[in-house]
Design an enzyme around this catalytic site. Structure first.
Site, PDB file in Angstrom:
ATOM      1  N   SER A 129      -7.967  11.576  -2.107  1.00  0.00           N
ATOM      2  CA  SER A 129      -7.988  11.434  -0.803  1.00  0.00           C
ATOM      3  C   SER A 129      -8.993  11.776   0.065  1.00  0.00           C
ATOM      4  O   SER A 129     -10.234  11.690  -0.763  1.00  0.00           O
ATOM      5  CB  SER A 129      -6.458  11.574   0.040  1.00  0.00           C
ATOM      6  OG  SER A 129      -6.660  10.824   1.166  1.00  0.00           O
TER       7      SER A 129
ATOM      8  N   ASP B  69      -1.668   1.324  -2.961  1.00  0.00           N
ATOM      9  CA  ASP B  69      -2.392   2.488  -2.364  1.00  0.00           C
ATOM     10  C   ASP B  69      -3.054   2.239  -1.118  1.00  0.00           C
ATOM     11  O   ASP B  69      -3.665   1.125  -0.652  1.00  0.00           O
ATOM     12  CB  ASP B  69      -3.485   2.974  -3.379  1.00  0.00           C
ATOM     13  CG  ASP B  69      -3.823   4.456  -3.324  1.00  0.00           C
ATOM     14  OD1 ASP B  69      -3.709   4.988  -2.115  1.00  0.00           O
ATOM     15  OD2 ASP B  69      -4.067   5.150  -4.186  1.00  0.00           O
TER      16      ASP B  69
ATOM     17  N   HIS C  77      -0.409   6.041  -2.742  1.00  0.00           N
ATOM     18  CA  HIS C  77      -1.550   6.864  -2.432  1.00  0.00           C
ATOM     19  C   HIS C  77      -1.114   8.387  -2.981  1.00  0.00           C
ATOM     20  O   HIS C  77      -2.004   8.861  -3.434  1.00  0.00           O
ATOM     21  CB  HIS C  77      -1.647   7.338  -0.957  1.00  0.00           C
ATOM     22  CG  HIS C  77      -2.872   7.864  -0.589  1.00  0.00           C
ATOM     23  ND1 HIS C  77      -4.291   7.623  -0.727  1.00  0.00           N
ATOM     24  CD2 HIS C  77      -3.059   9.069   0.339  1.00  0.00           C
ATOM     25  CE1 HIS C  77      -5.191   8.394  -0.265  1.00  0.00           C
ATOM     26  NE2 HIS C  77      -4.286   9.270   0.315  1.00  0.00           N
TER      27      HIS C  77
END
Length: 317
Positions: A121, A262, A289
């Site tokens: 991320s 995601d 995610h």
């Protein structure tokens, strides 16, 4: 099977604009003298802490790769700087680049055999920018559910929001219009979004994710300033962030992956695939995610990452 060795420490980190002594907490799984490049793992958030990524500790057990986890400045077990809340000039990418350089030098990772980097991320955003500087010692790069550009990420989020039930979309819009994010309708919509796109684990939230949620709720300084008041309302210092122009400078083999559902939408991955010279992109079916925490995907992701980081590089003659 490699013996499990764990070492914890604090790397002193001098920040020019701050008088107080600061440090970066780190945890090493495995033996840095093993002869194989360690994997430096950077967490997301910003401000989530390293614990939700401990899945990747098995890179030591399964592949003999030492793993270095760390908590970025301002969160978890590193120095907190709550007096800097809202300071947009302070909470910028460069601060975290400086911290990462400092940690790598503290652990003396630039010399042979070098090191790999895995960022998830926001950690992947940081990793892409870091790799574009062609740092000494970097061998391979993994960008896990990262973003190449915040504007593309916002477009991706909009596409996901459009798939939500009408009443939930309305709740999100009303909360943003009033800047009120504590109402039950908004929280219900956010929970729906999280379960579908952030972490699709059958039992939500999985135990592994709880420390990250705790870190983000107990000290909002970094997340609120850099991202915004809500995961779906981004107006922080990363709002205009992009790494796209820097991507062609990445000169190491790179693995990009995200999940089918995601929050890091495919449209925010395309620049990685198009502009990084040596890159492979995988989208994991049915993944969110946090697909490294999801049933049926955890072991597959570990295998893909482990094999990528240990495969022999083909040299053109």
């Amino acid at each position: 099977m490699a013996e499990i060795k764990i070492k914890e420490g604090k790397a002193p980190f001098k920040i020019a604009s701050i008088d107080e002594s600061c440090f970066t907490y780190y945890k090493i799984i495995g033996d840095l003298s093993s002869g194989l490049p360690p994997v430096v793992v950077a967490h997301g958030g910003p401000g989530a802490g390293h614990e939700y990524l401990l899945t990747f500790a098995d890179l030591w057990r399964n592949y003999g790769l030492p793993v270095v986890f760390y908590d970025q400045i301002g969160c978890a077990s590193s120095t907190h700087l709550q007096h800097k809340a809202g300071d947009r000039s302070f909470w910028q990418e460069q601060l975290f680049q400086d911290e990462l350089d400092n940690l790598i030098d503290h652990l003396e990772l630039r010399r042979d055999p070098g090191f790999h980097f895995l960022g998830q991320s926001w950690g992947g955003m940081l990793g892409a920018a870091f790799a574009a500087r062609q740092p000494q010692g970097l061998r391979r790069l993994v960008l896990a559910s990262a973003l190449a550009n915040k504007e593309l990420a916002t477009r991706g989020t909009k596409l996901l929001r459009e798939q939500m039930p009408p009443d939930m979309r309305q709740a999100l819009e009303e909360a943003e219009k009033k800047a009120e994010y504590e109402g039950p309708a908004y929280k219900e919509a956010l929970d729906f979004y999280f379960r579908k796109h952030v972490c699709r684990a059958e039992s939500y939230p999985p135990v592994d994710l709880l420390p990250a949620l705790k870190n983000l709720s107990e000290d909002t300084t970094v997340y609120r300033t850099m991202n915004g008041p809500s995961p779906l309302t981004a107006d922080g210092t990363l709002d205009k962030w992009t790494v796209i122009s820097r991507l062609p400078k990445i000169n190491v083999p790179t693995l990009v992956y995200n999940g089918e559902f995601d929050t890091s939408h495919d449209i925010a991955q395309v620049p990685f695939f198009e502009l990084i010279p040596r890159v492979r992109w995988i989208t994991f079916p049915n993944g969110g995610h946090m697909c490294h925490l999801e049933e049926g995907l955890r072991e597959r992701i570990l295998k893909v990452v482990g094999e990528f980081l240990t495969q022999k590089e083909v040299v053109d003659v």
